[in-house]
Design a protein around this motif. Structure first.
Motif, PDB file in Angstrom:
ATOM      1  N   LEU A 105       2.628  32.317   8.128  1.00 28.49           N
ATOM      2  CA  LEU A 105       1.864  31.703   9.059  1.00 28.49           C
ATOM      3  C   LEU A 105       2.286  31.491  10.439  1.00 28.49           C
ATOM      4  O   LEU A 105       3.463  31.582  10.474  1.00 28.49           O
ATOM      5  N   ASP A 106       1.253  31.226  11.238  1.00 30.43           N
ATOM      6  CA  ASP A 106       1.806  30.959  12.708  1.00 30.43           C
ATOM      7  C   ASP A 106       0.982  29.882  13.563  1.00 30.43           C
ATOM      8  O   ASP A 106       0.031  29.492  12.753  1.00 30.43           O
ATOM      9  N   LEU A 107       1.219  29.393  14.613  1.00 30.17           N
ATOM     10  CA  LEU A 107       0.634  28.574  15.498  1.00 30.17           C
ATOM     11  C   LEU A 107      -0.218  29.648  16.123  1.00 30.17           C
ATOM     12  O   LEU A 107      -0.040  30.729  16.304  1.00 30.17           O
ATOM     13  N   PRO A 108      -1.565  29.298  16.665  1.00 30.49           N
ATOM     14  CA  PRO A 108      -2.377  30.149  17.644  1.00 30.49           C
ATOM     15  C   PRO A 108      -1.432  30.349  18.842  1.00 30.49           C
ATOM     16  O   PRO A 108      -0.895  29.484  19.283  1.00 30.49           O
ATOM     17  N   GLY A 109      -1.672  31.604  19.081  1.00 31.86           N
ATOM     18  CA  GLY A 109      -0.887  31.897  20.429  1.00 31.86           C
ATOM     19  C   GLY A 109      -0.220  33.518  20.510  1.00 31.86           C
ATOM     20  O   GLY A 109      -0.720  34.280  19.405  1.00 31.86           O
ATOM     21  N   GLY A 110       0.699  33.830  21.048  1.00 29.13           N
ATOM     22  CA  GLY A 110       0.995  35.411  21.296  1.00 29.13           C
ATOM     23  C   GLY A 110       1.873  35.371  22.343  1.00 29.13           C
ATOM     24  O   GLY A 110       2.281  34.622  22.986  1.00 29.13           O
ATOM     25  N   MET A 111       2.255  36.700  22.787  1.00 29.56           N
ATOM     26  CA  MET A 111       3.111  37.056  24.024  1.00 29.56           C
ATOM     27  C   MET A 111       2.238  37.076  25.244  1.00 29.56           C
ATOM     28  O   MET A 111       1.040  37.516  25.117  1.00 29.56           O
ATOM     29  N   ALA A 112       2.931  36.911  26.137  1.00 32.15           N
ATOM     30  CA  ALA A 112       2.317  36.725  27.376  1.00 32.15           C
ATOM     31  C   ALA A 112       2.293  38.321  28.126  1.00 32.15           C
ATOM     32  O   ALA A 112       3.106  39.227  27.829  1.00 32.15           O
ATOM     33  N   GLU A 113       1.407  38.481  28.856  1.00 30.26           N
ATOM     34  CA  GLU A 113       1.076  39.939  29.434  1.00 30.26           C
ATOM     35  C   GLU A 113       1.646  39.775  30.911  1.00 30.26           C
ATOM     36  O   GLU A 113       2.168  38.769  31.337  1.00 30.26           O
ATOM     37  N   ALA A 114       1.862  41.097  31.437  1.00 30.09           N
ATOM     38  CA  ALA A 114       2.409  41.163  32.679  1.00 30.09           C
ATOM     39  C   ALA A 114       1.804  40.200  33.776  1.00 30.09           C
ATOM     40  O   ALA A 114       0.476  40.073  33.884  1.00 30.09           O
ATOM     41  N   GLY A 115       2.579  39.386  34.508  1.00 27.05           N
ATOM     42  CA  GLY A 115       1.926  38.784  35.566  1.00 27.05           C
ATOM     43  C   GLY A 115       1.401  37.437  35.037  1.00 27.05           C
ATOM     44  O   GLY A 115       0.703  36.371  35.622  1.00 27.05           O
ATOM     45  N   GLU A 116       1.624  36.992  33.922  1.00 24.28           N
ATOM     46  CA  GLU A 116       0.927  35.883  32.947  1.00 24.28           C
ATOM     47  C   GLU A 116       1.852  34.752  33.054  1.00 24.28           C
ATOM     48  O   GLU A 116       3.124  34.879  32.455  1.00 24.28           O
ATOM     49  N   SER A 117       1.444  33.479  33.354  1.00 24.71           N
ATOM     50  CA  SER A 117       2.421  32.499  33.099  1.00 24.71           C
ATOM     51  C   SER A 117       2.148  31.912  31.728  1.00 24.71           C
ATOM     52  O   SER A 117       1.142  32.216  31.027  1.00 24.71           O
ATOM     53  N   PRO A 118       3.313  31.147  31.179  1.00 20.41           N
ATOM     54  CA  PRO A 118       2.998  30.806  29.726  1.00 20.41           C
ATOM     55  C   PRO A 118       1.945  29.964  29.393  1.00 20.41           C
ATOM     56  O   PRO A 118       1.095  30.215  28.295  1.00 20.41           O
ATOM     57  N   HIS A 119       1.186  28.976  30.318  1.00 16.78           N
ATOM     58  CA  HIS A 119       0.133  28.136  29.868  1.00 16.78           C
ATOM     59  C   HIS A 119      -1.167  29.206  30.237  1.00 16.78           C
ATOM     60  O   HIS A 119      -2.036  29.070  29.441  1.00 16.78           O
ATOM     61  N   GLU A 120      -1.080  30.170  30.955  1.00 17.13           N
ATOM     62  CA  GLU A 120      -2.329  31.102  31.166  1.00 17.13           C
ATOM     63  C   GLU A 120      -2.203  31.818  29.566  1.00 17.13           C
ATOM     64  O   GLU A 120      -3.440  32.273  29.179  1.00 17.13           O
ATOM     65  N   ALA A 121      -1.065  32.312  29.362  1.00 18.21           N
ATOM     66  CA  ALA A 121      -0.859  33.151  27.964  1.00 18.21           C
ATOM     67  C   ALA A 121      -1.498  32.570  26.721  1.00 18.21           C
ATOM     68  O   ALA A 121      -2.276  33.234  26.053  1.00 18.21           O
ATOM     69  N   VAL A 122      -1.209  31.326  26.650  1.00 19.80           N
ATOM     70  CA  VAL A 122      -1.604  30.415  25.485  1.00 19.80           C
ATOM     71  C   VAL A 122      -3.333  30.358  25.588  1.00 19.80           C
ATOM     72  O   VAL A 122      -3.920  30.387  24.324  1.00 19.80           O
ATOM     73  N   GLY A 123      -3.844  29.727  26.641  1.00 15.04           N
ATOM     74  CA  GLY A 123      -5.074  29.881  26.717  1.00 15.04           C
ATOM     75  C   GLY A 123      -6.049  31.090  26.419  1.00 15.04           C
ATOM     76  O   GLY A 123      -6.786  31.055  25.558  1.00 15.04           O
ATOM     77  N   ARG A 124      -5.472  32.190  26.893  1.00 15.93           N
ATOM     78  CA  ARG A 124      -5.980  33.635  26.640  1.00 15.93           C
ATOM     79  C   ARG A 124      -5.861  33.657  25.192  1.00 15.93           C
ATOM     80  O   ARG A 124      -7.048  34.218  24.581  1.00 15.93           O
ATOM     81  N   GLU A 125      -4.749  33.739  24.440  1.00 13.13           N
ATOM     82  CA  GLU A 125      -4.575  33.925  23.030  1.00 13.13           C
ATOM     83  C   GLU A 125      -5.153  33.059  22.018  1.00 13.13           C
ATOM     84  O   GLU A 125      -5.754  33.571  21.073  1.00 13.13           O
ATOM     85  N   VAL A 126      -5.410  31.683  22.417  1.00 13.64           N
ATOM     86  CA  VAL A 126      -6.347  30.909  21.630  1.00 13.64           C
ATOM     87  C   VAL A 126      -7.713  31.332  21.792  1.00 13.64           C
ATOM     88  O   VAL A 126      -8.542  31.426  20.843  1.00 13.64           O
ATOM     89  N   ARG A 127      -8.409  31.926  23.071  1.00 16.13           N
ATOM     90  CA  ARG A 127      -9.601  32.411  23.163  1.00 16.13           C
ATOM     91  C   ARG A 127     -10.004  33.707  22.350  1.00 16.13           C
ATOM     92  O   ARG A 127     -10.754  33.846  21.494  1.00 16.13           O
ATOM     93  N   GLU A 128      -8.971  34.494  22.318  1.00 14.21           N
ATOM     94  CA  GLU A 128      -8.986  35.763  21.605  1.00 14.21           C
ATOM     95  C   GLU A 128      -8.800  35.737  20.268  1.00 14.21           C
ATOM     96  O   GLU A 128      -9.455  36.400  19.252  1.00 14.21           O
ATOM     97  N   GLU A 129      -7.767  34.740  19.766  1.00 15.08           N
ATOM     98  CA  GLU A 129      -7.946  34.594  18.126  1.00 15.08           C
ATOM     99  C   GLU A 129      -8.857  33.473  17.593  1.00 15.08           C
ATOM    100  O   GLU A 129      -9.280  33.894  16.287  1.00 15.08           O
ATOM    101  N   LEU A 130      -9.305  32.534  18.318  1.00 17.91           N
ATOM    102  CA  LEU A 130     -10.125  31.488  17.390  1.00 17.91           C
ATOM    103  C   LEU A 130     -11.418  31.547  18.196  1.00 17.91           C
ATOM    104  O   LEU A 130     -12.299  30.812  17.656  1.00 17.91           O
ATOM    105  N   GLY A 131     -11.552  32.150  19.186  1.00 17.21           N
ATOM    106  CA  GLY A 131     -12.861  32.100  20.280  1.00 17.21           C
ATOM    107  C   GLY A 131     -13.251  30.659  20.751  1.00 17.21           C
ATOM    108  O   GLY A 131     -14.228  30.401  21.045  1.00 17.21           O
ATOM    109  N   LEU A 132     -12.285  29.862  21.192  1.00 19.80           N
ATOM    110  CA  LEU A 132     -12.188  28.581  21.818  1.00 19.80           C
ATOM    111  C   LEU A 132     -11.694  28.565  23.042  1.00 19.80           C
ATOM    112  O   LEU A 132     -10.486  29.173  23.154  1.00 19.80           O
ATOM    113  N   ASP A 133     -12.378  28.175  23.931  1.00 15.29           N
ATOM    114  CA  ASP A 133     -11.967  27.993  25.432  1.00 15.29           C
ATOM    115  C   ASP A 133     -11.249  26.593  25.543  1.00 15.29           C
ATOM    116  O   ASP A 133     -12.125  25.784  25.876  1.00 15.29           O
ATOM    117  N   LEU A 134     -10.078  26.350  25.395  1.00 19.57           N
ATOM    118  CA  LEU A 134      -9.541  25.024  25.379  1.00 19.57           C
ATOM    119  C   LEU A 134      -8.911  24.625  26.305  1.00 19.57           C
ATOM    120  O   LEU A 134      -8.109  25.648  27.012  1.00 19.57           O
TER     121      LEU A 134
END
Length: 357
Positions: free
Chosen positions: A67-96
């Motif tokens: 298992l893992d926490l929701p999240g993933g790798m940052a894309e080019a030009g993406e800051s860490p907080h932007e990356a985790v927001g995007r990953e949570v939206r993609e994995e869980l469908g939640l805009d948090l």
């Protein structure tokens, strides 16, 4: 207007104006090219999400074990907080909303061939309505679970478990931790051991821990999910009237231990003038059933070993720990009537606990 610039802006290499908080700071093409050629690191980001019962939201990625926490790798030009927001939206469908940073976890290049930086952020508490509809929103996620920390931690792979454990500790303490290869980084500091000396008046006690003895002369250690050991104890809280109150509260939370007679053993001072760390010895009256530590959510394992063996198992080095262990053994023998035990025995405390005569 010629070369005149508006206040609070600068001109980049393309001629565009950029805000730099009121300070003109041109960035040259040479500097940009230099930065682009520097060795890169891999950046990941994840989020600690809980429901109203304190359970963790975890995902089962289909492309890797465990298992893992929701999240993933940052894309080019993406800051860490932007990356985790995007990953949570993609994995869980939640805009948090992305909360505070809990930990930065560095994995050395020896593991993956590149240095990996994992940024772990806090997330909001999910509503019951959000939890009910949790489901994978990405083909890379096979399942989503809501588990207690005790249920989730054994199902994380080793590196992930260490990252999550540290994040939960940071969440509970309010700190932001820097971790290197699974262990919290602390600048090397040689604290000075003061055997059987009272803590100087006015010295702040940052942490209190205890050498807690069973009737046979073994001491209690608590084990974390990664197999590391520690003396029961922890940081002082505002409600603690003194170091002994801190110790009693912490050993109840970590080990569900009830203490008998307690005596002071000594303290560790900071050569830079910071807080001191108190050490006490006590008899254990009882160890209750294994229960989650309210600070972390996981249950510490419990083991009883001789003081010499404890010095070898604890972090910080055997030579540094041994004088403290022997002082605790001597003082507990003289003041508490604890027998001196010098064999290499070990007793694992059963989950249901034990009561001592």
């Amino acid at each position: 207007m010629g070369g005149e610039r508006a206040p609070g802006t600068t001109t980049d290499v393309t001629g565009e104006r950029m805000s730099v908080d009121g300070i003109d700071e041109p960035v040259s093409r040479e500097l940009i090219d230099h930065c682009a050629g520097l060795p890169g690191v891999v950046v990941g980001a994840s989020m600690v999400l809980r429901d109203r019962r304190g359970r963790l939201v975890v995902v089962d990625p289909g492309y890797k074990p465990g298992l893992d926490l929701p999240g993933g790798m940052a894309e080019a030009g993406e800051s860490p907080h932007e990356a985790v927001g995007r990953e949570v939206r993609e994995e869980l469908g939640l805009d948090l909303a992305v909360g505070r940073l809990l930990a930065v976890c560095t994995t050395s290049a020896a593991t993956f061939g590149r240095v990996v930086l994992d940024f772990v952020f806090a997330g909001p508490t999910l509503t019951d309505e959000q939890v009910v509809v949790l489901a994978p929103a990405d083909a890379e996620v096979d399942a989503v679970y809501v588990l207690t920390p005790d249920e989730a931690l054994p199902r994380f792979p080793g590196r992930t478990r260490r990252r999550v454990s540290v994040a939960l500790e940071a969440e509970a303490s309010g700190a932001c931790l820097y971790v290197v290869d699974g262990r919290e980084y602390r600048p090397p500091k040689e604290r000075v051991w003061h055997e059987d000396e009272p803590i100087p008046a006015g010295s702040p006690v940052g942490r209190a821990a205890g050498w807690l003895f069973d009737p046979d002369g073994r001491v209690l250690l608590v084990g974390d999910p990664d197999g590391g050991y520690a003396l029961p104890g922890g940081g002082a809280e505002p409600e603690d009237v003194d170091a002994l109150a801190t110790l009693a509260r912490e050993v109840a939370e970590e080990a569900n231990a009830v203490l008998g007679k307690i005596t002071h053993v000594g303290y560790l001072s900071d050569p830079d003038g910071g807080d001191v760390r108190s050490r006490s010895a006590a008899r254990i009256a009882a160890l209750g059933p294994l229960a989650p530590d309210p600070a972390t959510g996981w249950s510490w394992s419990r083991v009883l070993v001789t003081p010499r063996r404890a010095a070898a198992l604890l972090g910080g080095g055997y030579d540094a720990r041994l004088p403290q262990a022997l002082a605790a053994q001597r003082i507990a023998h003289e003041r508490l009537g604890v027998p001196i035990l010098d064999d290499d025995s070990r007793v694992d405390v059963p989950p249901e606990g034990v009561t001592f005569p």
